[in-house]
Design an enzyme around this catalytic site. Structure first.
Site, short mmCIF file in Angstrom:
data_model
loop_
_atom_site.label_atom_id
_atom_site.label_comp_id
_atom_site.label_asym_id
_atom_site.label_seq_id
_atom_site.Cartn_x
_atom_site.Cartn_y
_atom_site.Cartn_z
N HIS A 1 113.51 68.86 -9.39
CA HIS A 1 115.11 68.84 -9.35
C HIS A 1 116.17 68.81 -10.92
O HIS A 1 116.60 68.97 -11.26
CB HIS A 1 115.66 68.04 -8.22
CG HIS A 1 116.02 66.39 -8.74
ND1 HIS A 1 114.68 66.03 -8.17
CD2 HIS A 1 116.90 65.92 -9.75
CE1 HIS A 1 115.32 64.74 -8.46
NE2 HIS A 1 116.30 64.40 -9.31
N ASP B 1 109.49 68.32 -4.38
CA ASP B 1 109.63 67.37 -5.35
C ASP B 1 109.13 66.50 -6.96
O ASP B 1 109.35 66.70 -7.81
CB ASP B 1 111.09 66.18 -5.28
CG ASP B 1 112.61 66.96 -6.00
OD1 ASP B 1 112.44 67.53 -6.79
OD2 ASP B 1 113.21 65.47 -5.81
N GLY C 1 118.85 59.72 -13.36
CA GLY C 1 118.10 59.78 -15.05
C GLY C 1 117.00 58.88 -15.06
O GLY C 1 116.25 59.55 -15.47
N SER D 1 114.90 59.76 -13.14
CA SER D 1 114.36 60.99 -11.19
C SER D 1 113.33 61.53 -12.16
O SER D 1 113.14 61.75 -13.62
CB SER D 1 115.03 62.41 -11.09
OG SER D 1 115.83 61.76 -10.14
N GLY E 1 93.08 76.55 10.60
CA GLY E 1 92.60 77.16 11.27
C GLY E 1 92.74 76.58 12.63
O GLY E 1 91.56 76.84 13.15
#
Length: 511
Positions: free
Chosen positions: A135, A189, A263, A265, A318
């Site tokens: 982000h 993210d 900030g 992040s 699977g």
């Protein structure tokens, strides 16, 4: 009366040996800036264990006013087996050079405007790979549009497009580099950047740790760029692990009370060895001291995928996992079914097998298995550890791309039609289905999915093909295809007439 035996002398001898090992210089090795700090902590613990046992130093409690409470006398040495933390300055000096500030520029909500955002990240490799949050860089896309006469871009004919530096990364020493997005994934993210420019190759890369080894109560340090305040440091501890926030299948966060603000992040969460054990990602806006970080082990699994594919290309094993009851979530997942032709089938995994580890990392639930497999790119060879008949086995599987949801209907090992034996998933060409594709209604049966590694895939059939004939018999829907296949001889080849776009062709499928 049982005799009480103190083991402190043994502990002293053992820790003395450890101290000698910890303090001994390594020949030919460069001095790690954290070594003196860690050695000082070892000395503190040695001093504690060398002291007399707590019974000899802990004085009787002193009664408080009116005997409502009790106190220890002045000079009391402290709690047994606990050493208070000392200054973290040496650790911070050793790691802060690898923490970066990130500024992104992208188009704003209003035409002609630009939007700036800031975040944090850390240097992954000396040649310029940087990790941050998705982000933080998601807004940096395309050229910005500046209005004419703004002083930024002169123009006479109104707004015009100009290239801008979309992502810039600034190091602690003041150097600034333009960066490009190598890959990013919204579900986790996480984003991977590559720096451009001169001076790359010797950047201060950080070390990554083991987030699975964390315990609640471990000390951590967060460094980032909150509210534009460069390289701010916050100290706290691990408040919880595997925290679920309701954001998707990769819901597996480290909770910490180290302050995380806008900030921060994308910035690193360090352990006391100076290793990154998480990527700071989210906060709860209603509270204080409640922050969340993506575990670094999850990031390790994702990074090769982002570097090679630019996005999360999800691998597929699977298997169907038994999710009934507490057994599916409290212990290692149990295989309920195996899809035909899947990587699991190729590796001879069977129903009843209990999957306990992927690439040597333990798994204890269906969601953990799903996360670990989905983060690996198609084509990756993974080592699975399973329990079968009371014994442990290790098998190798080469993952494939996750098929479309509808294609998995044809993979079940139980039941299924003859079309599914070939690896075809068919649906009727009803008017609602045929009209958007430009076909006539009930012209044949639409191939809506092809099972990986199936006879149909090997013969070249594709999703979107329309099966019009089976062994030269005209068919108009999926039921007609099934009936025609059942009339065929077992083991014989099948001849299909297929319409693909404007072309008609015959395709032979070997059973």
């Amino acid at each position: 009366m049982a005799r009480r035996v103190s083991c402190r002398p043994v502990s002293v001898r053992l820790l003395s040996v450890l101290l000698v090992v910890a303090l001994a210089p390594v020949a030919g090795a460069a001095e790690d800036p954290l070594t003196p700090w860690l050695q000082a902590r070892v000395r503190e613990h040695i001093a504690y264990f060398a002291a007399p046992p707590p019974e000899a130093t802990d004085a009787p409690a002193i009664a408080g006013v009116s005997s409502l409470w009790r106190e220890r006398p002045a000079g009391y040495s402290g709690l047994p087996r606990f050493t208070p933390p000392t200054s973290l300055a040496p650790l911070i000096r050793a790691v802060e050079a690898g923490v970066v500030n990130i500024t992104t520029v992208g188009p704003g909500a209003v035409a002609g405007a630009v939007k700036r955002s800031t975040g944090s990240g850390f240097v992954l490799t000396p040649d310029g790979l940087v990790v941050t949050n998705n982000h933080v860089v998601a807004n940096a896309q395309g050229p910005a549009v500046y209005p004419s006469g703004s002083g930024i871009t002169p123009g006479k004919d109104g707004p015009r497009e100009v290239p801008v530096q979309q992502v810039s990364v600034r190091l602690a020493d003041g150097r600034e580099f333009p960066a490009e997005v190598v890959g990013r994934d919204a579900s986790t993210d996480v984003a991977l950047l590559r720096l451009n420019g001169a001076g790359l190759g010797t950047l201060p890369a950080v070390y990554l740790g083991d987030s699975d080894a964390l315990e609640v109560g471990d000390w951590v340090v967060a460094i980032g760029n909150p509210f534009g305040l460069d390289h701010s440091v916050a100290h706290g501890m691990i408040s919880a692990k595997e925290r679920v926030l309701g954001v998707g299948q990769f819901d597996d966060f480290i909770q910490t009370d180290a302050l995380i603000n806008p900030g921060n992040s994308g910035g690193p969460l360090f352990n006391m060895k100076g290793e990154v054990i998480g990527v700071n990602t989210a906060i709860i806006s209603e509270g204080q001291g409640i922050g969340f970080a993506v575990p670094i082990n999850l990031v390790k699994d994702l990074l090769p995928n982002l570097r090679e594919n630019g996005k999360l290309e999800r691998g597929w094993l699977g298997v169907v996992i038994n999710e009934d009851g507490a057994d599916a979530t409290a212990t290692a997942p149990v295989v309920k079914d195996v899809y035909r032709g899947s990587p699991a089938a190729q590796a001879h995994i069977r129903p009843g097998d209990r999957l306990v580890a992927v690439n040597g990392r333990p798994i204890g639930s269906y969601l953990q298995l799903l996360r670990k497999v989905a983060l690996l790119a198609p084509g990756t060879e993974a080592k699975l550890t399973l329990l079968r008949d009371g014994g442990t086995q290790e098998v190798s599987v080469r993952l494939v791309a996750r098929p479309a949801q509808e294609a998995t209907e044809g993979l079940s090992s139980r039941g299924g039609s003859s079309a599914n034996d070939l690896g075809l998933v068919l649906r009727d060409l009803t008017p609602e289905v045929a009209a958007p594709l430009g076909y006539e209604s009930f012209l044949g049966a639409l191939v809506s999915g092809v099972v990986p590694r199936s006879p149909a895939e090997q013969a070249g059939l594709l999703a979107g093909d329309v099966v019009m004939e089976v062994n030269r018999r005209r068919v108009k829907d999926a039921a007609g295809v099934k009936a025609a296949l059942e009339r065929g001889s077992a083991g014989a080849s099948i001849l299909l007439r297929v319409q693909r776009g404007d072309a008609l062709q015959y395709i032979a499928i070997a059973r």
